[in-house]
Design a protein around this motif. Structure first.
Motif, PDB file in Angstrom:
ATOM      1  N   VAL A  44      33.284  53.213 -54.778  1.00  0.00           N
ATOM      2  CA  VAL A  44      31.971  53.600 -55.300  1.00  0.00           C
ATOM      3  C   VAL A  44      31.446  54.821 -54.545  1.00  0.00           C
ATOM      4  N   VAL A  45      31.558  54.779 -53.218  1.00  0.00           N
ATOM      5  CA  VAL A  45      31.079  55.903 -52.407  1.00  0.00           C
ATOM      6  C   VAL A  45      31.950  57.135 -52.629  1.00  0.00           C
ATOM      7  N   ALA A  46      33.247  56.943 -52.726  1.00  0.00           N
ATOM      8  CA  ALA A  46      34.149  58.070 -52.972  1.00  0.00           C
ATOM      9  C   ALA A  46      33.824  58.729 -54.307  1.00  0.00           C
ATOM     10  N   SER A  47      33.540  57.926 -55.323  1.00  0.00           N
ATOM     11  CA  SER A  47      33.181  58.458 -56.634  1.00  0.00           C
ATOM     12  C   SER A  47      31.884  59.249 -56.567  1.00  0.00           C
ATOM     13  N   ALA A  48      30.908  58.732 -55.803  1.00  0.00           N
ATOM     14  CA  ALA A  48      29.644  59.445 -55.640  1.00  0.00           C
ATOM     15  C   ALA A  48      29.868  60.788 -54.952  1.00  0.00           C
TER      16      ALA A  48
END
Length: 223
Positions: free
Chosen positions: A203-207
């Motif tokens: 999720v953080v990587a996608s953000a």
């Protein structure tokens, strides 16, 4: 390569913040060839009423969460999540409900010396509390953590013995609360976008990828 700054609002006695730090590190590793990331650790206090010498940790949490059974369930869940990413929660080692103001002062001074040093101090504080059960309100413990991370122990000891930067830390916490931060961890990307909670690494990587792409597109529009 676009560069993104993440301000992580957290408290070093917050188990989800420790979990979130490990997940954030995995996310940054996942995008390291695509996005440059700078991390700043910002203060928050979940338990501002805790004293500097500490009171009993487990009794306080039992009262806070409505019973020993509920507390044990929560801590078992955290242990399980931690094992998945190398965080070894040892809640049974924690005896003291510690005030974290001085720990945040230490993080503030570490940030002055550089983000990497501050990150080492943050890791050491989380580990000291959640794995070793040390009282991170104790100045001797904080001096040891600072020295092991690369800070001058004499300087840190003298600063801790004073009121240096207490107001600065408290003002940062107040600013976060005025922004609407009422729980941690809370990640702020480039001062504009926010993600709350200890989100999974993907999720953080996608953000990070999405924000980097937006910055790249905006840069093209300026040419």
């Amino acid at each position: 390569m676009e560069r993104i700054t993440i301000d992580v609002v957290s408290d070093v006695v917050c188990p989800w913040c420790y979990l979130g730090k490990a997940r954030l590190e995995l996310a940054i590793a996942e995008v390291q060839d695509e996005v440059g990331v700078t991390v700043n650790w910002r203060p928050y206090r979940l338990d501002p009423d805790a004293t500097s010498d500490g009171t009993d940790y487990r009794s306080h949490l039992i009262a806070k969460f409505g019973g020993a059974e509920r507390l044990d369930q929560m801590q078992d869940t955290l242990r399980e999540h931690g094992r998945e990413i190398g965080v070894n929660f040892q809640f049974e080692n924690i005896k003291v409900r510690a005030n974290t103001l001085d720990a945040h002062r230490l993080l503030h001074w570490a940030r002055i010396e550089g983000n990497e040093l501050q990150d080492r101090v943050a890791t050491a504080l989380f580990k000291a509390h959640f794995e070793d059960g040390l009282n991170i309100a104790d100045h001797g413990v904080l001096v040891q953590i600072g020295e092991a991370s690369g800070l001058d122990p004499a300087v840190i000891g003298a600063l801790l013995a004073s009121d240096a930067d207490k107001d600065t830390v408290l003002e940062e916490i107040e600013s976060a609360q005025k922004m609407g931060v009422n729980g941690v961890p809370f990640l702020i990307f480039d001062g504009q976008y926010a993600v709350s909670g200890a989100r999974e690494p993907d999720v953080v990587a996608s953000a990070l990828r999405d924000i980097a792409n937006m910055k790249a597109e905006a840069r093209k529009g300026m040419i």
